[in-house]
Design a protein around this motif. Structure first.
Motif, PDB file in Angstrom:
ATOM      1  N   LYS A 242      35.074  10.427 -12.135  1.00 61.40           N
ATOM      2  CA  LYS A 242      34.287  10.653 -10.926  1.00 61.40           C
ATOM      3  C   LYS A 242      34.384   9.472  -9.981  1.00 61.40           C
ATOM      4  O   LYS A 242      34.556   9.623  -8.786  1.00 61.40           O
TER       5      LYS A 242
ATOM      6  N   GLU B   1      36.493   6.674 -10.271  1.00 59.38           N
ATOM      7  CA  GLU B   1      37.765   5.984 -10.064  1.00 59.38           C
ATOM      8  C   GLU B   1      38.935   6.944  -9.946  1.00 59.38           C
ATOM      9  O   GLU B   1      40.073   6.533  -9.794  1.00 59.38           O
TER      10      GLU B   1
ATOM     11  N   VAL C  55      39.112  12.360  -5.636  1.00 63.00           N
ATOM     12  CA  VAL C  55      38.478  12.207  -4.324  1.00 63.00           C
ATOM     13  C   VAL C  55      37.792  13.545  -4.055  1.00 63.00           C
ATOM     14  O   VAL C  55      38.433  14.521  -3.698  1.00 63.00           O
TER      15      VAL C  55
ATOM     16  N   THR D  13      36.013  14.999  -1.923  1.00 57.24           N
ATOM     17  CA  THR D  13      35.982  15.722  -0.661  1.00 57.24           C
ATOM     18  C   THR D  13      37.353  16.292  -0.298  1.00 57.24           C
ATOM     19  O   THR D  13      37.488  16.957   0.716  1.00 57.24           O
ATOM     20  N   LEU D  14      38.348  16.021  -1.120  1.00 58.28           N
ATOM     21  CA  LEU D  14      39.677  16.555  -0.836  1.00 58.28           C
ATOM     22  C   LEU D  14      39.970  17.737  -1.754  1.00 58.28           C
ATOM     23  O   LEU D  14      39.340  17.930  -2.783  1.00 58.28           O
TER      24      LEU D  14
ATOM     25  N   ASN E  71      44.509  16.065  -3.709  1.00 61.71           N
ATOM     26  CA  ASN E  71      44.296  15.131  -4.811  1.00 61.71           C
ATOM     27  C   ASN E  71      45.558  14.932  -5.626  1.00 61.71           C
ATOM     28  O   ASN E  71      45.853  13.832  -6.065  1.00 61.71           O
TER      29      ASN E  71
ATOM     30  N   LEU F 292      48.214  12.858  -3.554  1.00 62.24           N
ATOM     31  CA  LEU F 292      47.787  11.554  -3.051  1.00 62.24           C
ATOM     32  C   LEU F 292      48.721  10.397  -3.423  1.00 62.24           C
ATOM     33  O   LEU F 292      49.221   9.695  -2.547  1.00 62.24           O
TER      34      LEU F 292
ATOM     35  N   SER G 290      36.114  18.940  -6.331  1.00 63.06           N
ATOM     36  CA  SER G 290      34.778  18.749  -6.905  1.00 63.06           C
ATOM     37  C   SER G 290      34.186  20.051  -7.425  1.00 63.06           C
ATOM     38  O   SER G 290      33.227  20.040  -8.179  1.00 63.06           O
TER      39      SER G 290
END
Lengths: 322, 568
Positions: free
Chosen positions: B381, B383, B386, B388-389, B394, B397, B437
């Protein structure tokens, strides 16, 4: 003492230590610095900012920011002068009622809608400034404080210090107790430290948020009223940008801009530090007062960097969860 | 005895999903009730209904014999339902004592909080939980296990009738787990109902009386735990035939040990498309069947003398291509720190890291990634993901630099890579554009795996890759680790789950107090041997604590020392 403790100590009391050092250095360097007159002048001129910064401390520890306090300070002064025509009670009650209401509205919007405090209070800053200009005919009308008793509140002196200094000291003490020793204070730390956890631990998050903005607005209004009493008029131009000075003082005082940690002692030290810097620069005849802003800004940057390093060192020192 | 908390036909619907479908469950006073199920089975939703986070769409909740509807977690808590969440939910910067007693601080004169009394009370309460620390310290300076104990102490000390524990042991050391179980037995003896949610079956059998299995939002089974065979329980959770589970084993590692060379072909798993990497330029590190994976190859990661004050004391780690090296040891032994040190995420006082023979510039995770070493962090969560992506973003990235030409990223290439990995890792998402998420923990973990696989690493460091994810996803991740190693990837596996470590690793380094205490390979790779290595020469002042009997707080001197990390 290990590094972690040292780091925490520096975080919490760094501003006091630097303040002490500066005062010491100033006393050694300038004969006219460590005089009662100069000390009184620093303390008196700092007291209005201190009242605002105390409110700001609650807001920032609670994880928010309040940009409206500068405008509220001005509005409070204008309203106090306006109200003083109806006696000292009105001179105090009017600014507190109006500013408190503005704070309540801002707090409700922030707490209920989850909108960013920055935006909500920016709107407050602009709206309140507009309101102030409307009342004062765009600054053309300056209300004078006509009530003697109210003016005395700002101008009266006791032991060489004007009353606002004592009001500030009293407020600072009350704020310390409120923050450290009451459920409300604990809630402020909890909400700023971890809002979600606070909610699960039974903290009334929304109420706490609303209250800090009300408190901040009330204190800004009160500071404005006291300032009007001191100047015998509701000045409409002083106080622009005061919210930034307040934020600077709070951060210099060791309160984390991200919320959850900090305290009133640091804030008071931060305010005095800004005052002492100004005073020292005045002592150096060759520097203009514009320089004070440069030094204060540089100092603020220094503090933020130091805090960052400190918190990093602490985190690494404890290793984090393995 | 009448149930203290009862759900009758509870339903809860989210957009597109029926999360709970007529779930009935009775929790009796003085019982420890296990709630199990795969991710997405509805456990979290049910807990949230019990604790007032969600209002049910249908059905009825009754508490102490009366219909109950909790509007907020606070209402549920006030009524007597306390919850301990998987992630510690306290305020990190407040002191331990203030966290423990927030909302019911002892008041002195004038109604202000009496700090001295508060700290004393906090110390007394925590002593019963084996936590001995300066309660004035900020909570965040404690280890995760001790923080969890504080959370537990807090939950229990508010007159709870029901205590719900959501994965309470996921960050505890065995010793702390024992303390936790003691507390649970104390609660049971006091007539408090405990709902225990865990993925660790061992624990369930040790401490739970009854079990309810949720699957796809329905109750698949409820009954006494004793006598319920472990494999039966797993098959109930997975909804698979018993035989199938048997053939797969409890963990999904299928490879043989070091030296066994080839990956075992044809496990019982449905054949999945092997990594279609060849389609992607530069991704062609194809598995060669029969490739000698371990012996004689130059190490892909070679760390020498990793040292950091208080944390690491000269740790050497070597990982060869195709090898899974396990890192064992207790919480705080330096496992995570070793992994972080290798990828440059932990400043070092000494030591160096070679990747494929070339020295790695310290202090730069970017350099490590470029060199081919990536870390899948423990705390996904904070580290990892992300939130909101989207899933797609993700995954892409870390690979963006590799997928770009002259700094411009090709959307089509991203789509292709994302599609390959979503299929390969069986990531369950509505679409690549779903927010990460919104996925279950297991699928989030797979997204992270995909992210690092997409940069085509030579070695992957996995820190607790299956922690807090459900049995099914765990099995899939374990199987993946196997496959990846078989394809020549060097893997460093950190796990608190001994079984996982033993079955997954070719070789195990056991860490103790920041140093390598022993290396196990071949036949030595057993749970007993790991524990024996950890237990050799117990560090001073760490005598095995004598435990007080349940119901009796452990006495001074006999207390297990949880919480303090060594500072000097």
């Amino acid at each position: 003492m290990n590094r972690e403790q040292a780091g925490r100590l520096l975080q919490q009391h760094g501003a006091v230590m630097v303040l002490a050092l500066l005062v010491l250095a100033g006393s050694l360097a300038f004969d006219s610095f460590a005089t009662p007159e100069n000390a009184a002048s620093v303390v008196v001129s700092s007291s209005f900012l201190a009242i605002i910064a105390i409110g700001m401390t609650f807001v920032i520890i609670g994880g928010g920011i309040d940009l409206s306090v500068g405008s509220l300070f001005v509005l409070g002064g204008v309203l106090a002068a306006y109200g003083s025509r109806h006696g000292p009670l009105a001179a105090l009650a009017l600014p507190l009622a109006v500013c408190g209401t503005v704070g309540l509205l801002q707090g409700l919007v922030i707490a209920r809608t989850g909108m960013a405090p920055f935006i909500v209070t920016l709107a407050g800053l602009l709206g309140v400034r507009g309101l102030m200009l409307a009342i004062s005919d765009e600054g053309a009308t300056t209300y004078l404080v006509e009530d003697r008793a109210f003016a005395a509140l700002g101008q009266g002196e006791l032991l060489g210090l004007s009353y606002p200094v004592y009001v500030t000291a009293g407020l600072a003490l009350a704020a310390m107790v409120l923050l450290q020793r009451t459920g409300f204070g604990q809630n402020v730390y909890a909400v700023g430290g971890n809002e979600q956890a606070a909610a699960l631990m039974g903290v009334p998050v929304a109420r706490t948020k609303v209250l800090v903005y009300v408190l901040s607005a009330l204190l800004a209004g009160l500071a404005g009223a006291l300032n009007a009493a001191r100047l015998s008029s509701g000045v409409t131009i002083l106080g622009i940008g005061l919210e930034l000075d307040a934020i600077a003082a709070v951060v210099i005082g060791g309160t984390l801009l991200t919320g959850g940690a900090g305290g009133v002692t640091g804030t008071v030290a931060g305010v005095l530090l800004l005052g002492v810097i100004q005073s020292l620069i005045n002592q150096v005849g060759s520097l203009t007062s514009a320089f004070q802003q440069v030094v204060s800004g540089a100092f603020l940057a220094l503090v933020v960097v130091a805090q960052r390093l400190l918190s990093k060192a602490q985190r690494l020192d404890t290793g984090g969860p393995p | 005895m009448d149930p203290v908390l009862e759900a009758k036909g509870i339903s809860k619907r989210f957009p597109g999903v029926l999360a709970l479908d007529g779930v009935s469950l009775a929790l009796h006073p003085g019982e420890v009730h296990a709630l199990v199920g795969e991710n997405g089975a509805g456990k979290s939703t049910l807990i949230k209904v019990f604790t007032g986070v969600y209002a049910p769409d249908g059905g009825e909740l009754s508490f102490q014999g009366r219909p109950a509807a909790f509007g907020t977690p606070l209402e549920a808590q006030r009524a007597g339902i306390s919850t301990i969440y998987q992630e510690v939910n306290l305020v990190p910067m407040m002191s331990v004592a203030r966290n423990l007693l927030l909302g019911r601080e002892p008041r002195g004169r004038l109604g202000v909080i009496d700090a001295a009394v508060m700290n004393g009370e906090a110390e007394r309460i925590l002593a019963g939980y084996g936590v001995e620390t300066d309660v004035r310290r900020p909570l965040r300076t404690l280890g995760v296990g001790a923080q969890q104990m504080v959370a537990l102490a807090r939950a229990v000390s508010v007159d709870a009738r029901v205590v719900i524990m959501d994965e309470p042991t996921s960050s505890l050391e065995p010793r702390e787990v024992a303390t936790l179980f003691e507390v649970i037995r104390r609660l049971r003896a006091a007539g408090i109902a405990v709902m225990y949610v865990s993925h660790r079956l061992d624990e369930l059998y040790q401490v739970c009386d009854r079990v309810t299995v949720l699957r796809d939002g329905r109750v698949a089974h409820t009954g006494p735990l004793a006598g319920l065979e472990r494999l039966t329980l797993i098959s109930l959770m997975l909804g698979r035939e018993l035989d199938e589970v048997r053939s797969r084993g409890l963990t999904s590692f299928t490879r043989r040990r070091a030296g066994a060379g080839t990956p075992e072909p044809g496990t019982e798993r449905a054949p999945e498309p092997r990594m279609e990497r060849a389609a992607e330029p530069g991704t062609e590190r194809v598995a060669e069947p029969g490739m000698e994976r371990v012996n004689g190859q130059a190490p892909v990661v070679e760390a020498r003398g990793l040292t950091r004050r208080h944390v690491l004391r000269g740790v050497d780690v070597t990982v060869r291509p195709g090898e899974v090296v396990g890192l064992g040891g207790l919480l705080g032994a330096g496992r995570t720190e070793t992994a972080k040190a290798i990828v440059g995420a932990l400043p070092l006082d000494g030591g160096r890291v070679l990747v494929a023979g070339l020295p790695l510039r310290g202090g730069s995770t970017a350099a490590a990634i470029r060199a081919g070493v990536s870390l899948l962090p423990e705390d996904r969560k904070a580290e990892g993901i992300v939130p909101t992506l989207s899933v797609r973003e993700n995954i892409a990235l870390a690979a963006l630099p590799a997928l770009a030409r002259a700094g411009v990223v090709s959307e089509a290439r991203i789509d292709r890579v994302v599609e390959i990995f979503m299929r390969r890792l069986r990531i369950k998402a509505a679409s690549p554009h779903q927010l990460v998420s919104e996925l279950s923990g297991g699928n989030q973990q797979k997204v992270l795996l995909a992210r690092w696989l997409a940069v085509r690493p030579k070695a992957l460091l996995l820190d607790e890759p299956t922690r807090g994810i459900d049995v099914g996803a765990k099995a899939e991740v374990q199987a993946l680790i196997d496959e990846l190693a078989a394809e020549g990837l060097g893997v460093l596996l950190i796990s608190s789950d001994l079984e996982e470590l033993v079955e997954g690793a070719d070789r195990i380094l056991v860490l103790r107090d920041g140093a390598v205490a022993g290396e196990l390979s071949g036949d030595e790779v057993t749970e007993e041997k790991i524990m024996a290595t950890i237990a050799e020469q117990p560090p001073e002042q760490e005598q095995p604590p004598e435990r007080g009997r349940p119901g009796e707080p452990s006495r001074q001197g006999a207390r297990p020392q949880v919480g303090e990390r060594s500072h000097e």
